[in-house]
Design a protein around this motif. Structure first.
Motif, PDB file in Angstrom:
ATOM      1  N   ASN A 165       0.774  -1.258  -0.006  1.00  0.00           N
ATOM      2  CA  ASN A 165       0.070  -0.190   0.031  1.00  0.00           C
ATOM      3  C   ASN A 165       0.815   1.355   0.167  1.00  0.00           C
ATOM      4  O   ASN A 165       2.114   1.330  -0.092  1.00  0.00           O
ATOM      5  N   SER A 166       0.343   2.432  -0.006  1.00  0.00           N
ATOM      6  CA  SER A 166       1.151   3.601   0.224  1.00  0.00           C
ATOM      7  C   SER A 166       0.652   4.065   1.523  1.00  0.00           C
ATOM      8  O   SER A 166      -0.449   4.369   2.117  1.00  0.00           O
ATOM      9  N   SER A 167       1.643   4.826   2.333  1.00  0.00           N
ATOM     10  CA  SER A 167       1.552   5.426   3.372  1.00  0.00           C
ATOM     11  C   SER A 167       1.993   6.809   3.584  1.00  0.00           C
ATOM     12  O   SER A 167       3.187   7.176   3.201  1.00  0.00           O
ATOM     13  N   LEU A 168       1.388   7.868   4.356  1.00  0.00           N
ATOM     14  CA  LEU A 168       1.770   9.109   4.251  1.00  0.00           C
ATOM     15  C   LEU A 168       1.655   9.339   5.817  1.00  0.00           C
ATOM     16  O   LEU A 168       0.887   9.079   6.621  1.00  0.00           O
ATOM     17  N   VAL A 169       2.931   9.945   6.169  1.00  0.00           N
ATOM     18  CA  VAL A 169       3.048  10.565   7.603  1.00  0.00           C
ATOM     19  C   VAL A 169       2.877  12.143   7.693  1.00  0.00           C
ATOM     20  O   VAL A 169       3.484  12.810   6.719  1.00  0.00           O
ATOM     21  N   TYR A 170       2.093  12.515   8.633  1.00  0.00           N
ATOM     22  CA  TYR A 170       1.779  13.987   8.708  1.00  0.00           C
ATOM     23  C   TYR A 170       2.401  14.468  10.063  1.00  0.00           C
ATOM     24  O   TYR A 170       1.874  14.265  10.944  1.00  0.00           O
ATOM     25  N   GLY A 171       3.331  15.301   9.804  1.00  0.00           N
ATOM     26  CA  GLY A 171       3.835  15.865  11.070  1.00  0.00           C
ATOM     27  C   GLY A 171       4.404  14.973  12.148  1.00  0.00           C
ATOM     28  O   GLY A 171       4.369  15.614  13.441  1.00  0.00           O
ATOM     29  N   ASP A 172       4.833  13.783  11.698  1.00  0.00           N
ATOM     30  CA  ASP A 172       5.080  12.774  12.673  1.00  0.00           C
ATOM     31  C   ASP A 172       4.170  12.653  13.773  1.00  0.00           C
ATOM     32  O   ASP A 172       4.290  12.015  15.095  1.00  0.00           O
ATOM     33  N   ARG A 173       2.813  12.760  13.481  1.00  0.00           N
ATOM     34  CA  ARG A 173       1.882  12.693  14.472  1.00  0.00           C
ATOM     35  C   ARG A 173       0.814  11.764  14.139  1.00  0.00           C
ATOM     36  O   ARG A 173       0.230  11.036  14.879  1.00  0.00           O
ATOM     37  N   PHE A 174       0.645  11.567  12.686  1.00  0.00           N
ATOM     38  CA  PHE A 174      -0.378  10.533  12.243  1.00  0.00           C
ATOM     39  C   PHE A 174       0.141   9.965  10.970  1.00  0.00           C
ATOM     40  O   PHE A 174       0.993  10.648  10.545  1.00  0.00           O
ATOM     41  N   ILE A 175      -0.445   8.931  10.622  1.00  0.00           N
ATOM     42  CA  ILE A 175       0.167   7.999   9.439  1.00  0.00           C
ATOM     43  C   ILE A 175      -1.435   7.632   8.714  1.00  0.00           C
ATOM     44  O   ILE A 175      -2.089   7.276   9.483  1.00  0.00           O
TER      45      ILE A 175
END
Length: 453
Positions: A165-175
């Motif tokens: 799959n593809s994973s995005l991390v946002y601000g090292d707070r959410f994935i």
């Protein structure tokens, strides 16, 4: 239509765009690491739905049909459905070159460049905004846990790890995990963490927001969860211990405890069946073995010996009740933060039907997956250290027994059957995706093909 004008939701530009994209996508898809049909030529590509998420970004569901390979009996499987998020614009310089899919030559998008929107920070940021504000976007539904607040403006980054799959991390707070292969129904990676959170199980990050297709047969498209920035995955930790010549038994013991905690919480959240289940049958495992042997000739000499590993199931070997399980547990699916282990990625094996992945199965399936993972780790070092893997296996099972009250080692035949089934899956996966790794599961196949293996 002007090249700078946004596509109008539901307008003719959106409706006509797929016909002009099919050729580009047919050439681009087979090169993506999450594309499952690398060993089968793409015969046709059908765009099932097109939705403009925001100006300059299209959401597509496409079905790739393959030239069928000859198979012993049965009908060739239908094509796979994939989720794509495509950026459309004149300039692509801010994006990495590998994100570019191509330039459209005709139709409403003529002259514009199409690219993978998940690799574009602007598009990734706008996708988070969709999740922060639940609602509908055409046939898509965005939903969220109202008790959790997700801040605006979190900087996105796309994880570059090898995954399906593809994973995005946002601000090292959410994935955010964006599922690529889509099947109708709720994905276990949303269903099980939600249920575990309701049980008070802290071993699994709880879902914060998600999006899906509309009813009926709503398919889960993506899940947002808390990110553990200081955590290391079990695979990296195991390799680090091996490189330093150190042990991993303490970590393995505590990982066994964590696995048991998750199994106990899942047993409380979903019905169990002491009478067994379909996936526990020798016939299902034998069928997978024969199909894999048809595709991987190196497996064929071991088929007779491997079949004996399934005799325990055919004879009704004792074991714990079947229940909901992780389904694809290994060292890459666990994170360690401080002294705590967390379990992630409950999607199961993506190559298997969703109904099967959501069915009750023996918890021994998860245990066998982790035991095989210790062997994979040990074989990354030269010379190979089989005794390191054996000590980890024993420690893991001991930790599991301490928490669950049931020791997997007491049912050697049952454990051998599930390890064999897992090794067969690994052989097929490596042959298709990482041929250089094929010797790792084949070494296990040689051992497991012997009755005492």
């Amino acid at each position: 239509m002007s090249k700078t004008a946004p596509l109008r939701p539901g307008g003719p530009e959106v409706d006509r765009a797929p016909a002009t994209l099919a050729g580009l996508l047919r050439a681009w898809l087979p090169g993506q690491r999450w594309f499952a049909g690398k060993d089968r030529p793409v015969a046709d590509l059908d765009v099932l739905s097109t939705t403009e998420l925001f100006p300059g970004c299209l959401h597509l569901l496409v079905r790739a049909s393959h030239t069928p390979l000859p198979a012993p009996g049965g009908t060739p499987p239908p094509g796979d459905c994939y989720q794509l998020l495509l950026g459309v614009g004149e300039h692509v310089s801010p994006r990495p070159p590998r994100a570019v899919i191509g330039r459209v030559r005709e139709g409403p998008l003529a002259g514009l460049t199409v690219y993978d929107a998940l690799q574009d920070p602007r598009s990734a940021g706008l996708l988070l905004e969709r999740l922060r504000h639940p609602g509908a976007a055409g046939p898509l539904r965005f939903e969220a846990d109202p008790k959790v607040s997700v801040p605006a403006g979190l900087v996105p980054r796309l994880l570059d790890a090898e995954q399906s799959n593809s994973s995005l991390v946002y601000g090292d707070r959410f994935i955010l995990k964006v599922f690529r292969r889509i099947q109708p129904g709720v994905n276990p990676d949303l269903e099980l963490p939600e249920a575990l959170a309701a049980q008070g199980c802290t071993r699994v990050p709880a879902p914060v927001a998600w999006f899906r297709t509309a009813e009926p047969g709503a398919a889960t498209l993506g899940v947002l969860q808390p990110f553990l920035p200081d955590a290391s995955d079990g695979w990296a930790l195991a390799l680090r211990a091996l490189a330093a010549g150190g042990e991993f038994t303490t970590e393995a013991y505590e990982l066994g405890q964590a696995t048991a905690d998750v199994h106990l919480a899942l047993a409380a959240a979903f019905p169990t069946d002491a009478g067994g289940g379909e996936d526990r049958g020798a016939a299902a495992m034998t069928g997978r073995l024969e199909a894999a042997a048809h595709s991987v000739p190196a497996l064929r000499p071991f088929v007779p010996g491997l079949r004996t590993a399934f005799d325990a199931l055919a004879g009704g070997a004792a074991g714990p009740p079947v229940q909901r399980v992780h389904g694809d547990l290994h060292l890459g699916q666990v994170l360690r933060a401080g002294r705590d282990w967390f379990v992630i990625d409950f999607e199961g094996e993506p190559s298997r039907p969703l109904a099967e992945r959501r069915s009750a199965q023996s918890p021994v399936r998860d245990i066998a997956g982790m035991l095989r993972s210790f062997d994979y780790a040990a074989r990354q070092r030269r010379p190979w250290r089989p005794e390191w893997a054996r000590r980890c296996r024993d420690a893991y099972c001991a930790g599991y027994a301490a928490r669950s009250g049931w020791d997997p080692r007491t049912e050697h035949a049952l454990l051998r059957a599930y390890e064999t089934d897992r090794a067969v899956y690994e052989v097929l996966y490596e042959a298709r995706h990482r041929p250089d790794w094929l010797p790792v599961p084949m070494a296990a196949i040689e051992r497991l093909a012997v009755r005492g293996g």
